[in-house]
Design a protein around this motif. Structure first.
Motif, PDB file in Angstrom:
ATOM      1  N   LYS A  40     -26.244  21.790  26.782  1.00 19.77           N
ATOM      2  CA  LYS A  40     -25.099  22.518  27.098  1.00 19.77           C
ATOM      3  C   LYS A  40     -25.568  23.839  28.008  1.00 19.77           C
ATOM      4  O   LYS A  40     -24.649  24.227  28.515  1.00 19.77           O
ATOM      5  CB  LYS A  40     -24.390  23.116  25.925  1.00 19.77           C
ATOM      6  CG  LYS A  40     -23.674  22.114  25.078  1.00 19.77           C
ATOM      7  CD  LYS A  40     -22.999  22.739  23.641  1.00 19.77           C
ATOM      8  CE  LYS A  40     -22.362  21.780  23.037  1.00 19.77           C
ATOM      9  NZ  LYS A  40     -21.572  22.746  21.838  1.00 19.77           N
ATOM     10  N   SER A  41     -26.812  24.044  27.963  1.00 21.51           N
ATOM     11  CA  SER A  41     -27.212  25.393  28.608  1.00 21.51           C
ATOM     12  C   SER A  41     -27.284  25.097  30.058  1.00 21.51           C
ATOM     13  O   SER A  41     -27.284  26.162  31.039  1.00 21.51           O
ATOM     14  CB  SER A  41     -28.592  25.820  28.169  1.00 21.51           C
ATOM     15  OG  SER A  41     -29.617  24.753  28.173  1.00 21.51           O
ATOM     16  N   ILE A  42     -27.403  23.844  30.292  1.00 23.39           N
ATOM     17  CA  ILE A  42     -27.417  23.488  32.010  1.00 23.39           C
ATOM     18  C   ILE A  42     -26.245  23.407  32.684  1.00 23.39           C
ATOM     19  O   ILE A  42     -25.995  23.274  33.795  1.00 23.39           O
ATOM     20  CB  ILE A  42     -28.374  22.484  32.361  1.00 23.39           C
ATOM     21  CG1 ILE A  42     -28.097  21.162  31.608  1.00 23.39           C
ATOM     22  CG2 ILE A  42     -29.861  22.816  32.023  1.00 23.39           C
ATOM     23  CD1 ILE A  42     -28.733  19.869  32.053  1.00 23.39           C
ATOM     24  N   ARG A  43     -24.979  23.293  31.590  1.00 21.08           N
ATOM     25  CA  ARG A  43     -23.690  23.025  32.345  1.00 21.08           C
ATOM     26  C   ARG A  43     -23.270  24.359  32.905  1.00 21.08           C
ATOM     27  O   ARG A  43     -23.282  25.479  32.520  1.00 21.08           O
ATOM     28  CB  ARG A  43     -22.808  22.426  31.210  1.00 21.08           C
ATOM     29  CG  ARG A  43     -23.452  21.280  30.566  1.00 21.08           C
ATOM     30  CD  ARG A  43     -22.059  20.635  29.644  1.00 21.08           C
ATOM     31  NE  ARG A  43     -22.790  19.754  28.822  1.00 21.08           N
ATOM     32  CZ  ARG A  43     -22.281  19.088  27.603  1.00 21.08           C
ATOM     33  NH1 ARG A  43     -21.379  20.121  27.012  1.00 21.08           N
ATOM     34  NH2 ARG A  43     -22.900  18.471  26.911  1.00 21.08           N
ATOM     35  N   PRO A  44     -22.226  24.078  33.917  1.00 22.61           N
ATOM     36  CA  PRO A  44     -21.440  25.159  34.436  1.00 22.61           C
ATOM     37  C   PRO A  44     -20.475  25.636  33.619  1.00 22.61           C
ATOM     38  O   PRO A  44     -19.983  24.828  32.503  1.00 22.61           O
ATOM     39  CB  PRO A  44     -20.744  24.599  35.589  1.00 22.61           C
ATOM     40  CG  PRO A  44     -20.956  23.112  35.593  1.00 22.61           C
ATOM     41  CD  PRO A  44     -22.173  22.708  34.652  1.00 22.61           C
ATOM     42  N   VAL A  45     -20.280  26.806  33.532  1.00 25.30           N
ATOM     43  CA  VAL A  45     -19.085  27.400  32.487  1.00 25.30           C
ATOM     44  C   VAL A  45     -17.887  27.487  33.317  1.00 25.30           C
ATOM     45  O   VAL A  45     -17.690  27.998  34.185  1.00 25.30           O
ATOM     46  CB  VAL A  45     -19.516  29.028  32.056  1.00 25.30           C
ATOM     47  CG1 VAL A  45     -18.434  29.669  31.371  1.00 25.30           C
ATOM     48  CG2 VAL A  45     -20.968  28.905  31.279  1.00 25.30           C
ATOM     49  N   ARG A  64     -14.992  18.113  31.604  1.00 29.36           N
ATOM     50  CA  ARG A  64     -15.172  18.843  33.227  1.00 29.36           C
ATOM     51  C   ARG A  64     -16.559  19.717  33.534  1.00 29.36           C
ATOM     52  O   ARG A  64     -16.964  19.076  34.602  1.00 29.36           O
ATOM     53  CB  ARG A  64     -14.184  19.838  33.094  1.00 29.36           C
ATOM     54  CG  ARG A  64     -12.681  19.361  33.408  1.00 29.36           C
ATOM     55  CD  ARG A  64     -11.414  20.342  33.392  1.00 29.36           C
ATOM     56  NE  ARG A  64     -10.302  19.906  33.339  1.00 29.36           N
ATOM     57  CZ  ARG A  64      -9.486  19.096  34.381  1.00 29.36           C
ATOM     58  NH1 ARG A  64     -10.291  18.922  35.547  1.00 29.36           N
ATOM     59  NH2 ARG A  64      -8.322  18.690  34.193  1.00 29.36           N
ATOM     60  N   PRO A  65     -17.134  20.425  32.675  1.00 25.28           N
ATOM     61  CA  PRO A  65     -18.403  20.981  33.002  1.00 25.28           C
ATOM     62  C   PRO A  65     -19.420  20.013  33.504  1.00 25.28           C
ATOM     63  O   PRO A  65     -20.215  19.892  34.158  1.00 25.28           O
ATOM     64  CB  PRO A  65     -18.818  21.695  31.864  1.00 25.28           C
ATOM     65  CG  PRO A  65     -17.519  22.213  31.106  1.00 25.28           C
ATOM     66  CD  PRO A  65     -16.603  20.917  31.232  1.00 25.28           C
ATOM     67  N   ILE A  66     -19.474  18.527  32.321  1.00 29.71           N
ATOM     68  CA  ILE A  66     -20.192  17.529  32.633  1.00 29.71           C
ATOM     69  C   ILE A  66     -20.039  16.996  34.099  1.00 29.71           C
ATOM     70  O   ILE A  66     -21.035  16.805  34.868  1.00 29.71           O
ATOM     71  CB  ILE A  66     -20.354  16.693  31.671  1.00 29.71           C
ATOM     72  CG1 ILE A  66     -20.935  17.223  30.254  1.00 29.71           C
ATOM     73  CG2 ILE A  66     -21.077  15.265  31.997  1.00 29.71           C
ATOM     74  CD1 ILE A  66     -20.813  16.306  29.123  1.00 29.71           C
ATOM     75  N   GLY A  68     -24.033  10.227  28.917  1.00 27.46           N
ATOM     76  CA  GLY A  68     -25.629  10.508  28.671  1.00 27.46           C
ATOM     77  C   GLY A  68     -25.840  12.138  28.563  1.00 27.46           C
ATOM     78  O   GLY A  68     -27.066  12.415  28.157  1.00 27.46           O
ATOM     79  N   GLN A  69     -24.856  12.782  28.896  1.00 24.72           N
ATOM     80  CA  GLN A  69     -24.853  14.324  28.933  1.00 24.72           C
ATOM     81  C   GLN A  69     -24.410  14.786  27.594  1.00 24.72           C
ATOM     82  O   GLN A  69     -24.370  16.176  27.389  1.00 24.72           O
ATOM     83  CB  GLN A  69     -24.326  14.994  30.306  1.00 24.72           C
ATOM     84  CG  GLN A  69     -25.074  14.639  31.414  1.00 24.72           C
ATOM     85  CD  GLN A  69     -26.302  15.253  31.519  1.00 24.72           C
ATOM     86  OE1 GLN A  69     -26.422  16.390  31.027  1.00 24.72           O
ATOM     87  NE2 GLN A  69     -27.274  14.483  31.867  1.00 24.72           N
ATOM     88  N   LYS A 122     -25.004  15.098  20.378  1.00 22.02           N
ATOM     89  CA  LYS A 122     -24.752  14.278  18.951  1.00 22.02           C
ATOM     90  C   LYS A 122     -23.274  14.688  18.662  1.00 22.02           C
ATOM     91  O   LYS A 122     -22.382  13.830  18.735  1.00 22.02           O
ATOM     92  CB  LYS A 122     -25.765  14.520  18.209  1.00 22.02           C
ATOM     93  CG  LYS A 122     -25.360  13.493  16.965  1.00 22.02           C
ATOM     94  CD  LYS A 122     -26.444  14.042  15.821  1.00 22.02           C
ATOM     95  CE  LYS A 122     -25.847  13.181  14.553  1.00 22.02           C
ATOM     96  NZ  LYS A 122     -26.392  13.868  13.170  1.00 22.02           N
ATOM     97  N   ASP A 123     -23.015  15.817  18.449  1.00 22.63           N
ATOM     98  CA  ASP A 123     -21.517  15.991  17.943  1.00 22.63           C
ATOM     99  C   ASP A 123     -20.374  15.915  18.999  1.00 22.63           C
ATOM    100  O   ASP A 123     -19.456  15.375  18.731  1.00 22.63           O
ATOM    101  CB  ASP A 123     -21.737  17.802  17.808  1.00 22.63           C
ATOM    102  CG  ASP A 123     -22.385  18.016  16.471  1.00 22.63           C
ATOM    103  OD1 ASP A 123     -22.384  17.177  15.735  1.00 22.63           O
ATOM    104  OD2 ASP A 123     -22.862  19.124  16.458  1.00 22.63           O
ATOM    105  N   GLU A 124     -20.564  15.982  20.509  1.00 20.97           N
ATOM    106  CA  GLU A 124     -19.742  15.712  21.192  1.00 20.97           C
ATOM    107  C   GLU A 124     -19.538  13.947  21.245  1.00 20.97           C
ATOM    108  O   GLU A 124     -18.521  13.713  21.538  1.00 20.97           O
ATOM    109  CB  GLU A 124     -20.361  16.049  22.868  1.00 20.97           C
ATOM    110  CG  GLU A 124     -20.113  17.758  22.903  1.00 20.97           C
ATOM    111  CD  GLU A 124     -20.928  18.277  23.913  1.00 20.97           C
ATOM    112  OE1 GLU A 124     -20.924  19.659  24.402  1.00 20.97           O
ATOM    113  OE2 GLU A 124     -22.027  17.574  24.685  1.00 20.97           O
TER     114      GLU A 124
END
Length: 126
Positions: A4-9, A27-29, A84-85, A88-90
């Protein structure tokens, strides 16, 4: 570092849980994986002997529509790039409504590719 930390906000607001998942996860992925999405589609097009540089925008849209509706290989490649991005919860949330989320993934991926037509054509295959 977690995924999550590498995804755009993206500051998108939604009320429904499916829209929320789309706006907070998908969308962020898709934005994060944009260049990989383009490279994957271009590589797949070369393998299929589709000459992207010869297409106008209308033909490109037709190619995208046909590719996404009829070709399991490109569909699975795109799903793999996105799924792949997931955390687990997602992934567990995705499994609750797989067909709807897949529809949304393909719709957004097609739109991203279409919006990148000029870049794809400029960098395209011969």
């Amino acid at each position: 570092m977690d995924k999550k930390s590498i995804r755009p906000v993206l500051n998108l607001i939604s009320v429904k849980s499916d829209e929320n998942f789309q706006n907070e996860v998908l969308r962020p992925i898709l934005k994060l994986q944009h260049e990989i999405l383009i490279l994957t589609f271009k590589n797949w097009s070369i393998q299929q002997k589709i000459k992207l540089v010869n297409l106008n925008k209308d033909k490109f849209q037709e190619t995208l529509d046909k590719s996404f509706s009829k070709n399991v290989v490109i569909r699975n490649l795109i799903l793999g790039i996105i799924i792949g991005q997931f955390t687990k919860d997602e992934f567990l949330e995705y499994q609750k409504n797989t067909s709807e989320f897949n529809r949304r993934i393909f719709s957004m991926a097609k739109q991203r590719l279409f919006d990148s037509f000029d870049q794809i054509k400029k960098d395209g295959n011969s």
